[in-house]
Design an enzyme around this catalytic site. Structure first.
Site, PDB file in Angstrom:
ATOM      1  N   CYS A 380      11.009   2.385   3.185  1.00  0.00           N
ATOM      2  CA  CYS A 380      10.878   3.955   3.349  1.00  0.00           C
ATOM      3  C   CYS A 380       9.707   4.285   4.693  1.00  0.00           C
ATOM      4  O   CYS A 380      10.537   4.074   6.431  1.00  0.00           O
ATOM      5  CB  CYS A 380       9.287   4.699   2.588  1.00  0.00           C
ATOM      6  SG  CYS A 380      10.275   6.502   2.438  1.00  0.00           S
ATOM      7  N   HIS A 506      12.520   3.867  -2.098  1.00  0.00           N
ATOM      8  CA  HIS A 506      11.611   3.186  -2.942  1.00  0.00           C
ATOM      9  C   HIS A 506      12.530   3.041  -3.862  1.00  0.00           C
ATOM     10  O   HIS A 506      11.957   3.331  -5.168  1.00  0.00           O
ATOM     11  CB  HIS A 506      10.431   4.155  -3.874  1.00  0.00           C
ATOM     12  CG  HIS A 506       9.891   4.533  -2.335  1.00  0.00           C
ATOM     13  ND1 HIS A 506       8.910   4.220  -1.711  1.00  0.00           N
ATOM     14  CD2 HIS A 506       9.801   5.730  -1.286  1.00  0.00           C
ATOM     15  CE1 HIS A 506       8.250   4.727  -1.174  1.00  0.00           C
ATOM     16  NE2 HIS A 506       8.718   5.857  -0.806  1.00  0.00           N
ATOM     17  N   GLU A 508      11.177   0.316  -5.624  1.00  0.00           N
ATOM     18  CA  GLU A 508      10.375  -0.126  -6.202  1.00  0.00           C
ATOM     19  C   GLU A 508      10.282   0.357  -8.160  1.00  0.00           C
ATOM     20  O   GLU A 508       9.999  -0.304  -8.566  1.00  0.00           O
ATOM     21  CB  GLU A 508       9.056  -0.640  -5.072  1.00  0.00           C
ATOM     22  CG  GLU A 508       8.360   0.683  -5.485  1.00  0.00           C
ATOM     23  CD  GLU A 508       8.360   1.125  -3.996  1.00  0.00           C
ATOM     24  OE1 GLU A 508       9.821   0.491  -3.587  1.00  0.00           O
ATOM     25  OE2 GLU A 508       7.479   2.041  -3.443  1.00  0.00           O
TER      26      GLU A 508
HETATM   27  N1  GLN Z   1       5.858   9.183   6.408  1.00  0.00           N
HETATM   28  C1  GLN Z   1       6.732   9.093   6.081  1.00  0.00           C
HETATM   29  C2  GLN Z   1       8.139  10.141   5.840  1.00  0.00           C
HETATM   30  O1  GLN Z   1       7.760  11.133   5.050  1.00  0.00           O
HETATM   31  C3  GLN Z   1       7.218   7.835   5.144  1.00  0.00           C
HETATM   32  C4  GLN Z   1       7.128   8.392   3.644  1.00  0.00           C
HETATM   33  C5  GLN Z   1       6.469   7.229   3.006  1.00  0.00           C
HETATM   34  O2  GLN Z   1       7.256   6.021   3.122  1.00  0.00           O
HETATM   35  N2  GLN Z   1       6.649   7.508   1.497  1.00  0.00           N
HETATM   36  O3  GLN Z   1       9.258  10.921   5.821  1.00  0.00           O
END
Ligand code: GLN
Length: 532
Positions: A380, A506, A508
């Site tokens: 992310c 994600h 995970e």
């Molecule tokens: N801040 C980034 C976004 O909003 C990444 C979010 C995250 O890592 N969950 O796209």
């Protein structure tokens, strides 16, 4: 079969591991062939934890249907086969919201709306709602007995016991501290905690006693007598370094049979825990160890990256490797430089995050691992930082940035989609939950998953800016995963590097001890072969 309901409360202090205890009880009941689900009640007023800082709340766990929930739901998914959705987490905020909306719609015309019975009815309704396709509902009540905020939940649990006496069981997790000066375990906090519960009309049948020393027979007898429970229902929850051993620790003390006995349910002669014994054996007897750097901005709080740490352990199980973490605070990297901090590691994982703090440090770490051929797995925000680094240092777009960090940047390689630009509300408005991702053949991602389409969970606002795809591709970045409906970049990788993979989603959240996530397994496999 009549539905059964178990309530799990906590006493004395927080952080005793109520979530893992609830998940382990779920494991044990499943091992006797019962279908279960687990529900978490959080007493705070936020509608969900999505708007909270990780330092306040720890990780926000995302369900397949896109709910931002308490991290304990991650344990429920990892330990059990329960189908976990947004219905498995309810906060006081959500419950009051539902009751107040109903009041405005005229649902209580003529009545005074009150905590008892209206809030408590809403709580009970949510428990019954998730019970339809299962035999047993386990409800974990957040907070500690004695808190003002959790009272309506305890009151609802009390009422359910009166209404369905034979089908409801109360389990209380408490602390039996060891006092060094006296060289003794002390039962008084447990007595007081159970006393508080009884004042509100709940007599727990089973006590799980968290302790750093084994409970002697005398101690168990004393707790049983003063807390009005049977001696065999005083269960020792001895500290362990392996959470996956907890179902076994409980089972050795017959907790499963005691619970089933109280609920009037049949127990299997041999419950199926072999696979748990196997993973505990693997974790205790690995072939080797690997040190993985976790480079992020929330490393100071262990709970911030809960699912990441667990998924790394699962990747270790898949490779018979013990994963040791080295936390790398990317704010510190900004001050001191990565060379001083990095030390001896075999791979780096870079988790998600929000806001500008620590981001330049993350980008510095990416540059280091890319140039030094260190296996790298970005998630992310970790993926977004990899894109920015590549733009700046490989594509020559020196001012490249994510518009989250620099809205005025000349090269917005990570930016908002037009529909996100219009969003005014903060809660629940990110790209959330499961989306399909099409994988490109011949890539690391494809080799790991061995499938053309996978479903992965999201929690972010910003996306890769497709305007830059061609330049990146020319310079050697591979876009190995795409969300086909909107042509959004999901996975990037680099050729001529041992392992450089980063995902917008994600992974995970979907890893389990018995089904390690393919990308985590691949990352640990490559890392454990690298010596730096
Ligand atoms: N801040 C980034 C976004 O909003 C990444 C979010 C995250 O890592 N969950 O796209």
């Amino acid at each position: 079969m009549r539905k059964k309901f178990i309530f799990i409360t906590g006493g004395v202090v927080s952080s005793l591991g109520k979530g893992i205890a609830s998940a382990s009880i779920g494991t044990l009941l499943e091992s006797h062939g019962y279908k279960i689900t687990i529900l978490k009640f959080d007493p705070y007023l936020n509608v969900d934890p999505g708007t909270m800082n990780p330092f306040q709340h720890g990780e926000v766990f995302v369900t397949e249907d896109g709910a931002e929930t308490d991290l304990d739901l991650g344990h429920y998914e990892r330990f059990t086969n329960a189908h976990i959705t947004k219905k498995n987490n309810a906060t006081s905020g959500q419950i009051y919201n539902a009751v107040l909306m109903r009041e405005r719609e005229g649902g209580y015309l003529g009545k005074t709306v009150q905590v008892v019975p209206h809030i408590t009815d809403e709580i009970k309704k949510r428990i019954v709602d998730v019970s339809h396709s299962v035999d047993i509902v386990i409800s974990e009540i957040g907070g500690t007995v004695g808190d003002i905020e959790s009272l309506p939940f305890l009151e609802a649990a009390r009422q359910m016991h009166i209404q369905k006496e034979k089908d409801v069981l109360h389990i209380h997790l408490t602390l039996v501290p060891y006092i060094k000066a006296a060289d003794e375990l002390k039962t008084k906090p447990t007595q007081h905690s159970v006393g508080r519960l009884r004042e509100i009309g709940i007599q727990p049948e089973i006590l799980l006693c968290r302790t750093e020393r084994p409970l002697t027979d005398d101690i168990k007898e004393k707790i049983a007598l003063f807390c009005n429970v049977k001696k065999e229902a005083v269960i020792e929850a001895l500290d362990t370094d392996l959470i996956y051993e907890i179902p076994l620790i409980f089972s050795r003390q017959n907790l499963d049979r005691i619970i089933l006995g109280y609920l009037g349910l049949k127990a299997e002669k041999d419950n199926e825990l072999t696979k748990w014994k196997k993973i505990v054996y693997t974790l205790r007897n690995p072939d080797k160890e690997v040190v993985i750097g976790v480079a992020g901005k929330y490393v100071k709080l262990q709970d911030s990256y809960k699912s990441i740490y667990e998924a790394l352990i699962h990747g270790g199980i898949a490779n018979k490797v013990r994963v040791i973490y080295k936390k790398i605070d990317t704010e510190l990297v900004e001050k001191e430089g990565i060379d001083k901090i990095i030390g001896n590691i075999s791979g780096i994982i870079m988790p998600g995050g929000f806001g500008i703090r620590g981001v330049e440090g993350m980008i510095g770490v990416v540059k280091y691992v890319r140039e030094n051929n260190i296996p790298f797995f970005g998630i992310c925000l970790g993926m977004q930082c990899s894109v920015v680094e590549f733009a700046r240092n490989v594509c020559g777009l020196k001012e490249a940035a994510s518009t989250e960090c620099n809205p005025e940047t000349a090269h917005p390689v990570i930016c908002l989609l037009p529909r996100q630009e219009e969003v005014k509300m903060m809660g629940g408005t990110m790209r959330l939950g499961g989306y399909p991702c099409r994988l490109k053949k011949g890539t690391i991602a494809y080799a790991a998953y061995r499938k053309s389409v996978v479903y992965e969970r999201h929690r972010h606002r910003y996306e890769f800016n497709n305007k830059y795809r061609e330049i990146f591709e020319k310079k050697g970045m591979v876009f190995s995963g795409i969300y086909p409906d909107e042509n959004l970049v999901e996975i990037i990788e680099l050729t001529n590097h041992p392992f450089f993979v980063a995902t917008q989603f994600h992974p995970e959240f979907k890893s389990k001890p018995f089904a390690p996530h393919p990308l985590f397994s691949a990352f640990i496999s490559v890392s454990s072969k690298s010596i730096f």
